[in-house]
Write a protein that holds these residues in place. Structure first.
Motif, PDB file in Angstrom:
ATOM      1  N   LEU A  99     -28.464 -25.525 -75.356  1.00 47.22           N
ATOM      2  CA  LEU A  99     -27.810 -26.248 -74.261  1.00 47.22           C
ATOM      3  C   LEU A  99     -26.942 -25.318 -73.427  1.00 47.22           C
ATOM      4  N   ASN A 100     -26.483 -24.251 -74.045  1.00 49.99           N
ATOM      5  CA  ASN A 100     -25.563 -23.342 -73.367  1.00 49.99           C
ATOM      6  C   ASN A 100     -26.285 -22.156 -72.736  1.00 49.99           C
ATOM      7  N   ARG A 101     -27.612 -22.255 -72.653  1.00 44.94           N
ATOM      8  CA  ARG A 101     -28.391 -21.160 -72.076  1.00 44.94           C
ATOM      9  C   ARG A 101     -29.125 -21.628 -70.828  1.00 44.94           C
ATOM     10  N   GLU A 102     -29.122 -20.777 -69.828  1.00 47.79           N
ATOM     11  CA  GLU A 102     -29.784 -21.109 -68.570  1.00 47.79           C
ATOM     12  C   GLU A 102     -31.285 -20.812 -68.625  1.00 47.79           C
ATOM     13  N   GLN A 103     -31.688 -20.003 -69.593  1.00 47.78           N
ATOM     14  CA  GLN A 103     -33.083 -19.579 -69.675  1.00 47.78           C
ATOM     15  C   GLN A 103     -34.018 -20.760 -69.910  1.00 47.78           C
ATOM     16  N   LYS A 104     -35.130 -20.766 -69.191  1.00 50.96           N
ATOM     17  CA  LYS A 104     -36.149 -21.790 -69.377  1.00 50.96           C
ATOM     18  C   LYS A 104     -37.290 -21.221 -70.208  1.00 50.96           C
ATOM     19  N   LEU A 105     -37.857 -22.058 -71.069  1.00 53.39           N
ATOM     20  CA  LEU A 105     -38.930 -21.631 -71.960  1.00 53.39           C
ATOM     21  C   LEU A 105     -40.236 -22.319 -71.588  1.00 53.39           C
ATOM     22  N   ASN A 106     -41.347 -21.675 -71.941  1.00 53.40           N
ATOM     23  CA  ASN A 106     -42.647 -22.264 -71.640  1.00 53.40           C
ATOM     24  C   ASN A 106     -43.162 -23.073 -72.826  1.00 53.40           C
ATOM     25  N   VAL A 107     -44.349 -23.617 -72.689  1.00 54.41           N
ATOM     26  CA  VAL A 107     -44.888 -24.529 -73.693  1.00 54.41           C
ATOM     27  C   VAL A 107     -45.100 -23.842 -75.042  1.00 54.41           C
ATOM     28  N   LEU A 145     -32.705 -29.242 -72.045  1.00 53.35           N
ATOM     29  CA  LEU A 145     -32.443 -30.649 -71.780  1.00 53.35           C
ATOM     30  C   LEU A 145     -33.630 -31.308 -71.079  1.00 53.35           C
ATOM     31  N   GLU A 146     -34.244 -30.589 -70.157  1.00 58.12           N
ATOM     32  CA  GLU A 146     -35.437 -31.109 -69.480  1.00 58.12           C
ATOM     33  C   GLU A 146     -36.577 -31.302 -70.479  1.00 58.12           C
ATOM     34  N   PHE A 147     -36.701 -30.351 -71.394  1.00 56.19           N
ATOM     35  CA  PHE A 147     -37.756 -30.448 -72.402  1.00 56.19           C
ATOM     36  C   PHE A 147     -37.542 -31.652 -73.314  1.00 56.19           C
ATOM     37  N   LEU A 148     -36.298 -31.900 -73.706  1.00 53.31           N
ATOM     38  CA  LEU A 148     -36.005 -33.048 -74.562  1.00 53.31           C
ATOM     39  C   LEU A 148     -36.437 -34.352 -73.899  1.00 53.31           C
ATOM     40  N   LYS A 149     -36.199 -34.465 -72.618  1.00 54.39           N
ATOM     41  CA  LYS A 149     -36.546 -35.698 -71.913  1.00 54.39           C
ATOM     42  C   LYS A 149     -38.059 -35.911 -71.866  1.00 54.39           C
ATOM     43  N   VAL A 150     -38.794 -34.881 -71.461  1.00 60.17           N
ATOM     44  CA  VAL A 150     -40.243 -35.056 -71.344  1.00 60.17           C
ATOM     45  C   VAL A 150     -40.896 -35.190 -72.717  1.00 60.17           C
ATOM     46  N   LEU A 151     -40.305 -34.535 -73.733  1.00 66.82           N
ATOM     47  CA  LEU A 151     -40.834 -34.682 -75.088  1.00 66.82           C
ATOM     48  C   LEU A 151     -40.637 -36.109 -75.572  1.00 66.82           C
ATOM     49  N   LYS A 152     -39.459 -36.660 -75.300  1.00 67.98           N
ATOM     50  CA  LYS A 152     -39.192 -38.047 -75.689  1.00 67.98           C
ATOM     51  C   LYS A 152     -40.148 -38.997 -74.983  1.00 67.98           C
ATOM     52  N   ASP A 153     -40.342 -38.776 -73.689  1.00 70.28           N
ATOM     53  CA  ASP A 153     -41.217 -39.660 -72.916  1.00 70.28           C
ATOM     54  C   ASP A 153     -42.644 -39.654 -73.450  1.00 70.28           C
ATOM     55  N   SER A 154     -43.157 -38.471 -73.776  1.00 65.64           N
ATOM     56  CA  SER A 154     -44.553 -38.374 -74.206  1.00 65.64           C
ATOM     57  C   SER A 154     -44.728 -38.641 -75.696  1.00 65.64           C
ATOM     58  N   PHE A 155     -43.723 -38.275 -76.490  1.00 66.28           N
ATOM     59  CA  PHE A 155     -43.831 -38.375 -77.949  1.00 66.28           C
ATOM     60  C   PHE A 155     -43.530 -39.781 -78.460  1.00 66.28           C
ATOM     61  N   CYS A 156     -42.645 -40.485 -77.772  1.00 66.68           N
ATOM     62  CA  CYS A 156     -42.215 -41.809 -78.240  1.00 66.68           C
ATOM     63  C   CYS A 156     -42.837 -42.956 -77.455  1.00 66.68           C
ATOM     64  N   VAL A 157     -42.802 -42.864 -76.153  1.00 65.96           N
ATOM     65  CA  VAL A 157     -43.247 -43.985 -75.326  1.00 65.96           C
ATOM     66  C   VAL A 157     -44.768 -44.012 -75.233  1.00 65.96           C
ATOM     67  N   GLY A 158     -45.317 -45.215 -75.302  1.00 63.67           N
ATOM     68  CA  GLY A 158     -46.764 -45.362 -75.199  1.00 63.67           C
ATOM     69  C   GLY A 158     -47.376 -45.743 -76.522  1.00 63.67           C
ATOM     70  N   GLU A 159     -46.870 -45.145 -77.599  1.00 63.34           N
ATOM     71  CA  GLU A 159     -47.411 -45.435 -78.921  1.00 63.34           C
ATOM     72  C   GLU A 159     -46.942 -46.790 -79.436  1.00 63.34           C
ATOM     73  N   PHE A 160     -45.765 -47.212 -79.001  1.00 66.31           N
ATOM     74  CA  PHE A 160     -45.179 -48.424 -79.559  1.00 66.31           C
ATOM     75  C   PHE A 160     -44.734 -49.395 -78.464  1.00 66.31           C
ATOM     76  N   CYS A 161     -45.487 -49.486 -77.389  1.00 65.58           N
ATOM     77  CA  CYS A 161     -45.156 -50.419 -76.310  1.00 65.58           C
ATOM     78  C   CYS A 161     -45.272 -51.856 -76.828  1.00 65.58           C
ATOM     79  N   PRO A 162     -44.435 -52.804 -76.309  1.00 68.49           N
ATOM     80  CA  PRO A 162     -43.423 -52.568 -75.272  1.00 68.49           C
ATOM     81  C   PRO A 162     -42.064 -52.152 -75.831  1.00 68.49           C
ATOM     82  N   LYS A 163     -41.915 -52.167 -77.159  1.00 73.54           N
ATOM     83  CA  LYS A 163     -40.620 -51.834 -77.755  1.00 73.54           C
ATOM     84  C   LYS A 163     -40.160 -50.446 -77.340  1.00 73.54           C
ATOM     85  N   ALA A 164     -41.078 -49.493 -77.348  1.00 71.35           N
ATOM     86  CA  ALA A 164     -40.716 -48.120 -77.006  1.00 71.35           C
ATOM     87  C   ALA A 164     -40.217 -48.023 -75.574  1.00 71.35           C
TER      88      ALA A 164
END
Length: 211
Positions: A99-107, A145-164
């Motif tokens: 969180l304290n680093r500005e560096q961006k990482l790839n996939v 932080l950006e990675f956490l958001k997109v990981l949550k969106d793809s990893f959690c949402v969709g598998e357990f709709c509509p609860k997810a």
């Protein structure tokens, strides 16, 4: 004969309790944890003298804290929505120095990080998260932080709709506040202080309160 009405009432109450218990177990996917706990206990070596009550108390204590998914197999960490959300939460805790680093990482770099905790996590899981981000921002590298958001969106949402989707909506509200705080700190300082990181971590923790 006089006792028959009472017996019928007792049987009805018993049946109602059985149905209620079954519904509760299914609603919270408790069968997943009960089966896993039993399997884990039976796999203990004979030298391990831990009592069953103590073992199950410790096991479900980890489930409650969300640490039960650490270093576990991919099928288990994806078995329930709660498990998947716990994965995101643990990623935040384990790699919080990022969180304290500005560096961006790839996939590939993010996949390598996740493999340190879940060695069999598929590359496709991280790639799917990046695909979501690329479609929106056309970026091949992401901040933590950006990675956490997109990981949550793809990893959690969709598998357990509509609860997810309901959970995701609540988490995203808190996430936007955290992201705004990050951007504001980047505007005034080249690097965030330790207090800033603690604040961001606390806010992100709150985002999982609905889970």
């Amino acid at each position: 004969m006089d006792n028959e009405p009472d017996n019928d009432i007792n049987r009805s109450r018993t049946n109602a309790m059985k149905i209620e218990t079954k519904t509760y177990l299914e609603k919270h996917n408790l069968h997943v944890y009960l089966e896993d706990a039993i399997e884990q206990f039976l796999s203990l070596s004979p030298e391990n003298k831990i009592k069953p009550v103590e073992f199950f108390k410790e096991y479900f204590g980890h489930v409650h804290k969300g640490t039960h998914i650490l270093y576990r197999e991919y099928p288990f960490i994806t078995a329930t929505l709660y498990n998947r959300l716990c994965v995101i939460k643990c990623v935040m805790k384990i790699f919080k120095p990022l969180l304290n680093r500005e560096q961006k990482l790839n996939v590939k770099e993010y996949h390598s990080l996740l493999q340190l905790v879940w060695c069999d996590i598929p590359f496709a899981v991280v790639q799917s998260a990046f695909d979501t981000s690329v479609k929106q921002k056309k970026e091949e590298a992401l901040s933590f932080l950006e990675f956490l958001k997109v990981l949550k969106d793809s990893f959690c949402v969709g598998e357990f709709c509509p609860k997810a989707k309901t959970v995701n909506s609540e988490v995203n509200k808190k996430y936007r506040k955290v992201l705004l705080a990050v951007r504001e700190s980047e505007s005034f300082e080249e690097s965030r202080s330790e207090d800033d990181v603690i604040h961001l971590e606390t806010e992100f923790e709150k985002s999982f309160a609905c889970c």
